[in-house]
Design a protein around this motif. Sequence first.
Motif, PDB file in Angstrom:
ATOM      1  N   ARG A  63       0.820  -1.215   0.000  1.00 14.94           N
ATOM      2  CA  ARG A  63       0.000   0.000   0.000  1.00 14.94           C
ATOM      3  C   ARG A  63       0.859   1.273   0.000  1.00 14.94           C
ATOM      4  O   ARG A  63       0.571   2.231  -0.706  1.00 14.94           O
ATOM      5  N   THR A 120       2.308   2.460  -3.417  1.00 12.32           N
ATOM      6  CA  THR A 120       1.420   2.950  -4.486  1.00 12.32           C
ATOM      7  C   THR A 120       1.300   4.468  -4.358  1.00 12.32           C
ATOM      8  O   THR A 120       1.668   5.044  -3.333  1.00 12.32           O
ATOM      9  N   GLU A 122      -4.547   6.833  -5.773  1.00  8.13           N
ATOM     10  CA  GLU A 122      -4.555   5.963  -6.952  1.00  8.13           C
ATOM     11  C   GLU A 122      -5.252   4.661  -6.569  1.00  8.13           C
ATOM     12  O   GLU A 122      -4.867   4.026  -5.585  1.00  8.13           O
ATOM     13  N   HIS A 130      -6.566   0.756  -7.675  1.00  6.35           N
ATOM     14  CA  HIS A 130      -6.347  -0.342  -8.621  1.00  6.35           C
ATOM     15  C   HIS A 130      -7.505  -1.329  -8.519  1.00  6.35           C
ATOM     16  O   HIS A 130      -7.917  -1.687  -7.410  1.00  6.35           O
ATOM     17  N   ALA A 150       5.173  -0.813 -12.989  1.00  7.38           N
ATOM     18  CA  ALA A 150       5.820  -0.576 -11.688  1.00  7.38           C
ATOM     19  C   ALA A 150       7.303  -0.939 -11.752  1.00  7.38           C
ATOM     20  O   ALA A 150       7.772  -1.545 -12.713  1.00  7.38           O
ATOM     21  N   ARG A 185       5.518   2.032  -7.180  1.00  9.90           N
ATOM     22  CA  ARG A 185       5.272   3.174  -8.071  1.00  9.90           C
ATOM     23  C   ARG A 185       5.653   4.476  -7.389  1.00  9.90           C
ATOM     24  O   ARG A 185       5.596   5.545  -7.989  1.00  9.90           O
TER      25      ARG A 185
END
Length: 520
Positions: free
Chosen positions: A169, A172, A176, A178, A186, A204
């Motif tokens: 988590r 990210t 954002e 998903h 990534a 990311r």
Amino acid sequence: MEPQTLHRTELLQVAEAVAREKGIEPGEVIVAMEQAIQKAGRAKYGQEHDIRAEMDRRTGEIRLRRYLTVADPIENEFTEVDLKTAQLRKPDAKLGDVLIDELPPIDLGRIAAQTAKQVIVQKVREAERTRQYEEYKDRVGEIVNGIVKRVEFGNVTVDLGKAEAMMRRDETLPRESHRTGDRVRAYIYDVRQEMRGPQIFLSRAHPQFMAKLFAQEVPEIYDGIIEIKSVARDPGSRAKIAVISHDSSIDPVGACVGMRGSRVQAVVGELQGEKIDIIPWSPDPATFVVNALAPAEVTKVVLDEEQGRIEVVVPDEQLSLAIGRRGQNVRLASQLTGWDIDILTEEEESARRQEEFRSRSQMFIDALDVDDVIAHLLVAEGFTSVEQVAYVPLDDLSDIEGFDEEVAEELRQRAQNFLDEQERQNQEQRRTLGVTDEVAAIEGLSAAMLVRLGEKGIKTLDDLGDLAGDELVELLGELAPGEEEANNIIMAARAHWFENEPAGAAAGDEPQETEAGEEA
């Protein structure tokens, strides 16, 4: 006989099909089958027996055998046989030989077949994990594409085709989301071999993700003409990237921005609108820090290389821009350059300079018993301590406007008298504190340092020797020498620990053995 042969070749075909599907060697699947049949054989004839299964790699024929070792005495009657019994079966048998008994092929029952299947599945899974680890361990630092397989509590599992990867988590981008089936790009930042198999970790939010995206968008970076020297990111919000060109005809910032911003916009789009400042890198720290604080303008820079700090003075109206929202601009500039940055307005800097001037002047007035005019002249000429006045060449003092040789000599004498008196008081105080003369004799420790050590409870050579170099630096605070000098002081304090050891022992030599026949 024909159906049985067909059955055997079918096993080889199954092994090849499984190997092809999982991307592993057929031999590894056959080994797994052998272990499964071996386990079923031991279940039938007894776990204590040494039973092994072998599959012919050409025909698929399975042979089940029991192994017995010739031993005397026998420790395990199930896996060993005595020499006399062995020679009845094989006249030339000797100790250490292995007798092999062929066992009839077993007809796998339901339970045995289930067990065999579990063994095969387990072994194939282990082989598949090993293959995944070998494939991905050298791909750390690459950008990969995958499909979101599932999302649990913000942690995203990504299917890379031949393997699964995890994007936690905190790796990210904020805001954002998903969903299962989404395509995702990534950066592989770690591959670890763990109990549950190889774990591939994606990000990311990693600074290098942005650097690699630029390398994909800017051919000059890929070709090595432009180099990304450092990256600082506040994921999803703002980023700074420092670039340098190894070709003087190519502008590194312009190449990264691209025609009408096309290249940088491609990266911004992938990073969900993250604002990116592209900054020219400079080997000069002051220039680099000024560039890094863009878009804010800087009027003055003061470096403190020892502390790794840099003071930046900005116009009053530029302060909020230089600091940025919630300190973002200065924080990213600090990460990018590797320097701690202090930002002052021109007004604050002026006030601090006046305060420094006043405090230094007062120090000279008190220490040298001079009026404020002379004290101001000394400060204006760049003198910051009484030691400088005491030990600077006489010409440097007499050259100050309004001073002659007599005044310079008198100032030097007063400075030396002040330092001598200070030294005497410090020596007296360190004796009162109980700091021993042995500690005082160590080179590199001033009387002021000895007083500070006494106040901290460091009074003997053993007390000092028990410290590490960085602990000594921390204890002495602003009086501390450099780290190397601190380590030399510690080693000097420990010297007496080794005085009574024999030279050979101190050097790590082995004791010499006496020759045969000599009495020790």
